[in-house]
Design an enzyme around this catalytic site. Structure first.
Site, PDB file in Angstrom:
ATOM      1  N   GLU A 148       0.757  -1.146  -0.041  1.00 23.91           N
ATOM      2  CA  GLU A 148      -0.090   0.294   0.041  1.00 23.91           C
ATOM      3  C   GLU A 148       0.901   1.146  -0.018  1.00 23.91           C
ATOM      4  O   GLU A 148       2.120   1.272   0.340  1.00 23.91           O
ATOM      5  CB  GLU A 148      -0.913  -0.154   1.226  1.00 23.91           C
ATOM      6  CG  GLU A 148      -1.735   1.016   1.579  1.00 23.91           C
ATOM      7  CD  GLU A 148      -2.875   1.410   0.253  1.00 23.91           C
ATOM      8  OE1 GLU A 148      -2.471   1.318  -0.887  1.00 23.91           O
ATOM      9  OE2 GLU A 148      -3.950   1.685   0.687  1.00 23.91           O
ATOM     10  N   ASP A 149       0.502   2.431  -0.546  1.00 21.85           N
ATOM     11  CA  ASP A 149       1.180   3.727  -0.548  1.00 21.85           C
ATOM     12  C   ASP A 149       0.905   4.486   1.101  1.00 21.85           C
ATOM     13  O   ASP A 149       2.184   4.641   1.292  1.00 21.85           O
ATOM     14  CB  ASP A 149       0.565   4.535  -1.667  1.00 21.85           C
ATOM     15  CG  ASP A 149      -1.077   4.775  -1.622  1.00 21.85           C
ATOM     16  OD1 ASP A 149      -1.569   4.242  -0.840  1.00 21.85           O
ATOM     17  OD2 ASP A 149      -1.341   5.729  -2.136  1.00 21.85           O
ATOM     18  N   LYS A 205      -0.083   7.180   8.429  1.00 22.99           N
ATOM     19  CA  LYS A 205      -0.122   8.492   8.992  1.00 22.99           C
ATOM     20  C   LYS A 205      -0.944   8.411  10.574  1.00 22.99           C
ATOM     21  O   LYS A 205      -2.204   8.148  10.516  1.00 22.99           O
ATOM     22  CB  LYS A 205      -1.045   9.297   8.309  1.00 22.99           C
ATOM     23  CG  LYS A 205      -0.446  10.502   7.469  1.00 22.99           C
ATOM     24  CD  LYS A 205      -1.384  11.640   6.897  1.00 22.99           C
ATOM     25  CE  LYS A 205      -1.680  11.435   5.560  1.00 22.99           C
ATOM     26  NZ  LYS A 205      -2.550  12.333   4.939  1.00 22.99           N
ATOM     27  N   ASP A 225      -4.155   5.948   6.091  1.00 24.91           N
ATOM     28  CA  ASP A 225      -4.533   7.285   6.585  1.00 24.91           C
ATOM     29  C   ASP A 225      -5.699   6.763   7.754  1.00 24.91           C
ATOM     30  O   ASP A 225      -5.389   6.595   8.781  1.00 24.91           O
ATOM     31  CB  ASP A 225      -5.145   8.039   5.648  1.00 24.91           C
ATOM     32  CG  ASP A 225      -5.513   9.322   5.823  1.00 24.91           C
ATOM     33  OD1 ASP A 225      -4.699  10.236   6.546  1.00 24.91           O
ATOM     34  OD2 ASP A 225      -6.450   9.880   5.234  1.00 24.91           O
ATOM     35  N   PHE A 238      -0.837  16.487   4.191  1.00 26.45           N
ATOM     36  CA  PHE A 238      -1.189  15.845   2.884  1.00 26.45           C
ATOM     37  C   PHE A 238       0.167  15.800   2.001  1.00 26.45           C
ATOM     38  O   PHE A 238       0.885  16.719   1.614  1.00 26.45           O
ATOM     39  CB  PHE A 238      -2.312  16.603   2.325  1.00 26.45           C
ATOM     40  CG  PHE A 238      -2.604  15.828   0.755  1.00 26.45           C
ATOM     41  CD1 PHE A 238      -3.779  14.889   1.172  1.00 26.45           C
ATOM     42  CD2 PHE A 238      -2.223  15.884  -0.415  1.00 26.45           C
ATOM     43  CE1 PHE A 238      -4.632  14.124   0.283  1.00 26.45           C
ATOM     44  CE2 PHE A 238      -3.124  15.052  -1.243  1.00 26.45           C
ATOM     45  CZ  PHE A 238      -4.023  14.081  -0.994  1.00 26.45           C
ATOM     46  N   VAL A 239       0.363  14.597   1.554  1.00 26.58           N
ATOM     47  CA  VAL A 239       1.671  14.439   0.890  1.00 26.58           C
ATOM     48  C   VAL A 239       1.508  13.828  -0.702  1.00 26.58           C
ATOM     49  O   VAL A 239       0.411  13.399  -1.155  1.00 26.58           O
ATOM     50  CB  VAL A 239       2.585  13.279   1.554  1.00 26.58           C
ATOM     51  CG1 VAL A 239       3.302  13.862   2.749  1.00 26.58           C
ATOM     52  CG2 VAL A 239       1.961  11.942   1.833  1.00 26.58           C
TER      53      VAL A 239
END
Ligand code: IMP
Length: 190
Positions: A106-107, A138, A110, A159-160
């Site tokens: 996964e990236d 995060k 959140d 937020f990236v």
């Protein structure tokens, strides 16, 4: 920031680089070696959750030095109303995962809703084992009691963009992780 082939306006939304290309590549190499040791002699399926993880997957699978297969899943979570927690599978795996040790790639985790649901769904298909590795975590944003088995970097509530992560479908091709301009303004005000 070093000179780039990308147009100037593309960079104007980048507040600062949070994780450099070199840091990412070093962490990915190390993780690939760990995976190679852990899954040696086992049927391994790397499952990329689209779209955000495609860059991470591409680098990670080349750092893995044992045979493995690749699978893709698309998942969208609808968290507009916090309680819904509904995840729509937009693309399902081709493989019957009963014959595989599954490693979900996964990236970013959140709220945790997407991966919690995907993991629940895949566990019901009885893989030999199931683990989740995320490039980013995060933890401050989590609203469900779920955590990835491994995250390469833990980041603050900003937020990236970059390295596969987008803002309105842009910036996925940046080779580093950067804080998006608006996100840093919001966090500076709050
Ligand atoms: P979750 O269900 O809230 O954990 O959602 C995870 C998904 O939200 C990720 O796979 C990303 O697509 C997206 N996402 C969450 N935070 C960010 C971010 O900072 N930048 C880009 N996408 C993000």
């Amino acid at each position: 920031m070093k000179k780039s082939f990308l147009p100037e306006e593309y960079h104007s939304s980048i507040h600062h680089v949070l994780i450099s290309e070199q840091e990412i590549q070093a962490a990915v190499r190390k993780t690939g070696e760990q995976i190679s040791r852990t899954y040696e002699g086992k049927p391994l399926l790397l499952v990329s959750i689209l779209k955000g993880s495609f860059v991470f997957l591409a680098d990670l699978c080349r750092a893995v030095r044992i045979p493995c297969e690749i699978g893709f899943m698309g998942a969208k979570s609808y968290t507009g109303t916090v309680s819904s927690g509904k995840v729509e599978i937009t693309l399902d795996l081709e493989q019957d995962i009963r014959a595989y040790h599954v490693l979900i790639v996964e990236d970013i985790v959140d709220t945790g809703i997407t991966l919690q649901q995907v993991v629940k769904m895949l566990k019901e298909r009885h893989p030999l084992s199931l683990r989740v590795i995320s490039l980013l975590d995060k933890p401050k944003r989590r609203i469900v009691d779920w955590h990835p088995d491994q995250a390469l970097f833990s980041i603050p509530d900003v937020f990236v963009i970059g390295y596969g992560l987008d803002c309105e479908e842009q910036y996925r091709n940046l080779p580093y992780i950067a804080v998006y301009e608006e996100s840093s303004e919001k966090s500076a005000l709050s």
